[in-house]
Design a protein around this motif. Structure first.
Motif, PDB file in Angstrom:
ATOM      1  N   LEU A  31     -27.455  16.785 -14.308  1.00 41.89           N
ATOM      2  CA  LEU A  31     -26.635  15.384 -15.620  1.00 41.89           C
ATOM      3  C   LEU A  31     -26.037  15.715 -16.761  1.00 41.89           C
ATOM      4  N   ASP A  34     -19.802  12.061 -17.960  1.00 44.35           N
ATOM      5  CA  ASP A  34     -19.119  11.331 -17.394  1.00 44.35           C
ATOM      6  C   ASP A  34     -18.545  12.176 -16.149  1.00 44.35           C
ATOM      7  N   LYS A  37     -21.201  12.488 -13.601  1.00 45.40           N
ATOM      8  CA  LYS A  37     -21.199  10.618 -12.597  1.00 45.40           C
ATOM      9  C   LYS A  37     -19.849  10.981 -10.864  1.00 45.40           C
ATOM     10  N   ILE A  55     -25.280   5.266 -11.986  1.00 48.02           N
ATOM     11  CA  ILE A  55     -25.838   6.346 -11.986  1.00 48.02           C
ATOM     12  C   ILE A  55     -25.916   6.548 -13.307  1.00 48.02           C
ATOM     13  N   ILE A  57     -26.731   8.212 -17.289  1.00 46.34           N
ATOM     14  CA  ILE A  57     -26.440   9.965 -17.270  1.00 46.34           C
ATOM     15  C   ILE A  57     -27.750   9.676 -18.745  1.00 46.34           C
ATOM     16  N   ARG A  60     -30.756  10.430 -16.746  1.00 45.52           N
ATOM     17  CA  ARG A  60     -30.220  11.560 -15.865  1.00 45.52           C
ATOM     18  C   ARG A  60     -30.761  10.830 -14.040  1.00 45.52           C
ATOM     19  N   LEU A  62     -30.329   8.423 -10.639  1.00 44.59           N
ATOM     20  CA  LEU A  62     -29.038   7.870 -10.179  1.00 44.59           C
ATOM     21  C   LEU A  62     -30.042   7.249  -8.570  1.00 44.59           C
TER      22      LEU A  62
END
Length: 117
Positions: A31, A34, A37, A55, A57, A60, A62
């Motif tokens: 990850l 965007d 994502k 999420i 970034i 990393r 979720l």
């Protein structure tokens, strides 16, 4: 008589399932931006009984809610298919209320390759 008792137990189990909402915080591999994502949002939004909370970034991660264990398995499989496998995941049960209305919370840590249950 047995059918009535069995029906009552089934209805009680269905009500119990309605009160459980589980939460997962998954660390994802690959990850980075965007665009990643957006891919995750688009594909996981198709899974019923799953709601994405966040999420992140930079970290990393979720964060998502799900209603049934099979829903978690579907999300895990979809993330693997998309190229964002779960490296580790913290699962917790939230909003589970007993008959007295008290909330209980349980959590567990899941590592790569380990069964999540």
């Amino acid at each position: 008589m047995i059918c009535i008792i069995l029906e009552q137990r089934i209805l009680a189990y269905i009500e119990l399932l309605k009160t459980k909402i589980m939460k997962a915080v998954a660390n994802l591999q690959n990850l980075k931006c965007d665009a990643d994502k957006k891919i995750i949002l688009r594909n996981l939004s198709r899974i019923m009984d799953l709601r994405i909370i966040e999420i992140d970034i930079e970290n990393r991660t979720l964060h998502f809610l799900y209603a049934r264990p099979i829903t978690f398995q579907k999300a895990k499989k979809e993330l693997l298919h998309l190229g964002f496998p779960i490296q580790s995941c913290k699962l917790s049960e939230g909003r589970t209320k007993n008959r007295y209305g008290k909330d209980f919370s349980q959590s567990s840590e899941v590592q790569v390759g380990a069964p999540w249950w």
